[in-house]
Each structure stands twice: as C-alpha cells, then as structure tokens.
Design an enzyme around this catalytic site. Structure first.
Site: not given
Length: 347
Positions: A64, A212, A219
């Site tokens: 990352y 998830p 969302s």
C-alpha cells in the site's frame, strides 16, 4: 455520536491465541489505490479515534503505497502500541520501472519484507503477518517455513494467508498453524463459502473479510465523483457504468431494508458479514470519522436467521454483473493461484 456507539468486543481470532477487536480497520485507502494519499495528520487522528472507540485491529500491507501506509501506521501507533493489533502483508510488489505488479514468496524476498515492515512500522514484532498472495512458483511449505523462523525469533506473533485456496491453506497449516485467512466476503462476493470458509473452520482458522462493503458500493459510493487515480473508477468491473447500472437495484433494496431495520444500507450489508460467525472479523476501510462510526454502528444489529435470509435474497449473487477484479488481478486470487508442489523446489 461516539457515546451512542455499541461497545466493540474483543474476540479470539483463530485458535492460536490472538485477540482482536470484533471489527477491524482497513487502512489501505488512506495511502493507496483510492485516489491520492490522504492528509497524514487527519489519518493519524482517525486511527486514534478508532482505537478510542474500540477498533484496535489495524490492517495494512507493504504494497500500500508501496510502503507509505506502513509508515503512516507506525506514526499513528506511537505511544499506543500495547492497545493495537497490527496486521501487515508481503508478497505483492510493483516493478519500479514498468509499474507492473507481480508476486514474490521467495525466501530472500520474505526476509527483506519482514525486516522492512518492522522498520517502517517501528515495532519489534508484527502481530499478524499475511502472505498477501500465493506465489505459483514457490511451494507454500517453503514460504511458511521461512515465516516460521521469524515466529521463533519473536519478530512475528501469528501467521496468516490472503486469497489462498483450500489446498494451500491445508499445506501451510501443516508447516505452522495459520491464525487467519483474509478473503473478500460481502453480500456480492460469496464464492469462499463453498470451500475456503469450511476449510478454515475445520482447522480453527479465523476469517477476515476485506471489502465487506463491496468497495463502498453498499455504502452508496458515487463512482463518478471519485478522484482520478481511484482504481474503483476505472478498474473494478462491478463499478463500471454498464455493470453499475444493473447492480444499482441491489443497493436500492438495501436502502428499503435500512428503513425496516433502522440503519443505513452500509450498516445492513456490514451487519450481514458480522453475523456470518463468531470467527469472522471484517476490516472495512475508511478515511472518514463519520463512516468509521457508521461501520461500528453495524455491530449493534441483532439479526435472526430470517433477517439474514431476507438480506441475502436482496443481493442474489448469480445476478451480480461483473467480477470483483479485472481479469489480470483475478488470476492472482485463490481460485486461480495454486502453490507449486514441494517436489518442484530447488533452493
């Protein structure tokens, strides 16, 4: 708002002794893949807030940034090391010249990665160290054998795998106990239910779902407003215009369910994941306090078998348009990547 949040329990992850918060925090998007790196101090403050409300299981990787996210986490945990559980990973690298991504699980590379992560995180021991992707060229027994040395030295406490097949999980576990397997698990990514999850449960291995919330889909993320450089905008098949239009019906169904259950669509989707077992610890990622608290709020939902069935029926996986990764990245996931046989290894 924090005072109204449900308490975040501490739970056993796997059967080797690791204790973590029942929900973790995926930190990737703070530094990489989801647009430009976010302001460092804001992210440190977010991590501190997460720890204050009980979310102490922090997930990162040397990929990352690369490396940038581990440096951020290292700064954020100064003075609170004893309150957090740090999970990081190795195995994915980016060629500095071509920018092509590859997989490397060779012993000499593992050693560089472990020492590099310890230095960037500025810690003496990594709580949970994952093989980020399995290398087709290196027997998993060789990889885990090297990591076992670091467990014996005290530099790693527990071992994990990410995107690993059932057979590779078994082979790895035979060399050294595996504490957790990270896998994509959400209302629209459920293929791990066939074989991977049953194998983990048979062996007493914890289950750590990443994405998830369907990379923000559940969302309500507005893909067209995402910044340039956010890989979801260009590369995640399910979020491309032709598929997104078809998939939008699933989100709308969760909006309606949210009214029934008294929560947001994201909370309904995340609560479903949280209810998949006591051995399940999802790691939703965010860069905003509001979203962090909304995610923690999902822990307050108590869903019956009938509720779970209703939620699942709202997102029939066979009707989902598009895959979870582009084709090249799918080839690096558990269904397509299998470790070389031990008999093939020549040191």
């Amino acid at each position: 708002m924090a005072s109204t949040l449900p308490a975040v329990e501490r739970v056993k992850l796997g059967s080797q002794g690791l204790e973590v918060s029942k929900q973790g925090l995926g930190c990737m998007g703070m530094s990489a893949f989801y647009g430009p790196p976010k302001p460092e101090q804001e992210m440190i403050d977010l991590i501190h807030h997460a720890v204050d409300i009980g979310v102490t299981f922090l997930d990162t990787s040397d990929a990352y940034g690369p490396h940038m996210n581990e440096v951020l986490i290292g700064k954020a945990i100064k003075g609170i090391r004893d309150k957090v559980q740090i999970a990081t990973k190795f195995g994915i690298f980016t060629d500095p010249v071509t920018k092509a991504r590859g997989i490397n699980n060779k012993p000499e590379y593992i050693r560089q990665c472990v020492e590099g992560s310890l230095k960037r995180l500025d810690i003496d021991s990594i709580d949970l160290y994952y093989v980020h992707r399995v290398d087709k060229e290196v027997p998993i027994e060789i990889t885990i054998g090297v990591l076992k040395e670091y467990v014996e030295k005290g530099k790693i406490k527990y071992l994990g795998l990410s995107e690993a097949s059932s057979s590779d999980i078994r082979r790895a576990h035979a060399v050294h106990p595996i504490t957790a397997v990270q896998m994509e698990l959400s209302l629209w990514s459920r293929d791990v239910e066939e074989d991977v999850i049953p194998t983990c449960r048979e062996l007493g291995i914890g289950i750590v779902p990443y994405s998830p919330l369907g990379r923000g889909f559940f969302s309500g993320v507005q893909v067209q407003t995402l910044p340039d450089g956010d890989f979801r905008k260009l590369f995640v098949p399910r979020l491309q215009p032709e598929n997104l239009e078809k998939n939008q019906v699933f989100f709308q169904r969760l909006v309606e369910m949210g009214k029934k259950y008294g929560g947001t669509p994201g909370q309904i989707a995340l609560a479903w994941v949280q209810h998949q077992g006591v051995d399940v610890v999802p790691i939703p990622g965010t860069t905003k306090v509001k979203n962090l608290e909304e995610n923690v709020g999902a822990l307050g939902f108590k869903l019956s078998k009938e509720d779970l069935a209703e939620i699942e029926a709202a997102v029939p996986v066979e009707q989902v348009a598009g895959d979870r990764y582009p084709e090249a990245s799918m080839q690096l996931t558990w269904r397509y990547t299998h470790s070389a046989p031990l008999s093939s290894w020549k040191a």
